[in-house]
Design a protein around this motif. Sequence first.
Motif, mmCIF file in Angstrom:
data_model
loop_
_atom_site.group_PDB
_atom_site.id
_atom_site.type_symbol
_atom_site.label_atom_id
_atom_site.label_comp_id
_atom_site.label_asym_id
_atom_site.label_seq_id
_atom_site.Cartn_x
_atom_site.Cartn_y
_atom_site.Cartn_z
ATOM 1 N N GLY A 174 -8.400 42.294 -8.095
ATOM 2 C CA GLY A 174 -8.352 40.942 -8.638
ATOM 3 C C GLY A 174 -7.714 40.895 -10.016
ATOM 4 N N GLU A 175 -7.929 41.942 -10.811
ATOM 5 C CA GLU A 175 -7.305 42.006 -12.134
ATOM 6 C C GLU A 175 -5.797 42.165 -12.017
ATOM 7 O OE1 GLU A 175 -10.859 43.973 -14.845
ATOM 8 O OE2 GLU A 175 -9.533 45.303 -13.704
ATOM 9 N N GLN A 176 -5.352 42.907 -11.027
ATOM 10 C CA GLN A 176 -3.915 43.052 -10.813
ATOM 11 C C GLN A 176 -3.287 41.711 -10.449
ATOM 12 O OE1 GLN A 176 -3.141 46.172 -7.973
ATOM 13 N NE2 GLN A 176 -4.037 47.766 -9.252
ATOM 14 N N ARG A 177 -4.004 40.912 -9.656
ATOM 15 C CA ARG A 177 -3.506 39.579 -9.336
ATOM 16 C C ARG A 177 -3.335 38.749 -10.612
ATOM 17 N NH1 ARG A 177 -1.200 38.501 -4.413
ATOM 18 N NH2 ARG A 177 -2.332 39.560 -2.749
ATOM 19 N N PRO A 197 -2.376 33.939 -4.076
ATOM 20 C CA PRO A 197 -3.036 34.629 -5.194
ATOM 21 C C PRO A 197 -4.482 35.011 -4.921
ATOM 22 C CG PRO A 197 -2.898 32.277 -5.624
ATOM 23 C CD PRO A 197 -2.079 32.537 -4.393
ATOM 24 N N ALA A 198 -5.139 34.374 -3.933
ATOM 25 C CA ALA A 198 -6.537 34.693 -3.639
ATOM 26 C C ALA A 198 -6.686 35.724 -2.531
ATOM 27 C CB ALA A 198 -7.295 33.424 -3.253
ATOM 28 N N ALA A 203 -15.535 36.194 -3.876
ATOM 29 C CA ALA A 203 -15.904 34.806 -4.127
ATOM 30 C C ALA A 203 -15.841 34.481 -5.618
ATOM 31 C CB ALA A 203 -17.296 34.523 -3.571
ATOM 32 N N ALA A 204 -16.321 35.405 -6.454
ATOM 33 C CA ALA A 204 -16.290 35.176 -7.895
ATOM 34 C C ALA A 204 -14.859 35.122 -8.405
ATOM 35 C CB ALA A 204 -17.067 36.275 -8.620
ATOM 36 N N GLU A 205 -13.999 35.989 -7.876
ATOM 37 C CA GLU A 205 -12.600 35.991 -8.300
ATOM 38 C C GLU A 205 -11.893 34.711 -7.882
ATOM 39 O OE1 GLU A 205 -11.809 40.838 -8.228
ATOM 40 O OE2 GLU A 205 -11.435 39.618 -6.435
ATOM 41 N N VAL A 210 -9.519 29.389 -9.445
ATOM 42 C CA VAL A 210 -9.493 27.929 -9.512
ATOM 43 C C VAL A 210 -9.448 27.476 -10.967
ATOM 44 C CG1 VAL A 210 -10.852 25.844 -9.102
ATOM 45 C CG2 VAL A 210 -10.609 27.537 -7.284
ATOM 46 N N THR A 211 -10.287 28.075 -11.794
ATOM 47 C CA THR A 211 -10.310 27.733 -13.218
ATOM 48 C C THR A 211 -8.967 28.027 -13.871
ATOM 49 O OG1 THR A 211 -12.677 28.221 -13.329
ATOM 50 C CG2 THR A 211 -11.478 28.175 -15.409
ATOM 51 N N LEU A 212 -8.380 29.165 -13.524
ATOM 52 C CA LEU A 212 -7.109 29.562 -14.123
ATOM 53 C C LEU A 212 -5.980 28.614 -13.711
ATOM 54 C CD1 LEU A 212 -5.399 31.506 -15.771
ATOM 55 C CD2 LEU A 212 -5.262 33.010 -13.765
#
Length: 278
Positions: A174-177, A197-198, A203-205, A210-212
């Motif tokens: 997820g950090e790489q994304r 991107p997902a 679920a947390a990522e 969404v926030t990003l």
Amino acid sequence: MTGRPIPGPRPSTTLGPVLDVRDVTLRFGGLTSLDGVSLRQDRGSVLAVIGPNGAGKTSLFNCLTGAYRPQRGSARFWPADDGVELVGRSPHRVARLGVARTFQNIRLFPEMSAVENVQVGVEVRARPGALRGLLPTRAVRREERETLDRCHELLDFVGLGHRAERPAAALAYGEQRRLEIARALGTSPSLLLLDEPAAGATAAERTDLVTLIHAIAGRGISVLLIEHDIRLVAAVARAIVVLNFGRVIAAGRPDEVRADPAVVEAYLGEPDERRDGP
């Protein structure tokens, strides 16, 4: 995660379109990947392109960014008040106009640090000149400091400030994304294309994503999104375009698209099983 604004000048928020795609047709031999695709995106909005695997979504992105040249059609882009044609331009020239993208399969430099990966994006917009790096003038040193500061600010924006010196290969998936998004933002785009991107995210990522995306759009950067997660799409997109076998079969607000029988049949599956399920 996104407490700091995206560094650099805020993109124009002038009303009007940022992208107008008309009748784009792409063929590979006897295979038609895109068949008369048209869509229009307003400046500063989030537009999602959805559809089953093989529908032509990534092919559309490749046409917009210069990787493919369609046999027919146009893609008008407005980086500012004056529109320009994207079709026929090289990927490098498209990027310099203000179109950035991420990829379905992450494309980072694995041995380079996170900050070095972002620097690759930032330097896309750097002034050309092969001799500049050989002449360590005061102006060049100042630009190098500003570039590095911008890279760190972008990493802070996507929540990776504490990972700046870690090799990209050492980051979680997820950090790489998010790192790939930071690198794309480094080019100071007016239009950001996000290709699934997902994919593979927890679920947390997905919640963080969404926030990003909201934060990116909040800065006036238009986002064109390919995504299979319908709930994520509904949470971020103002409008949706649905592709199937290279054709647009529906377009409209998320609630309209979800209720379209053609979409249910082609992509979402049976309503009772897919809309209300986990």
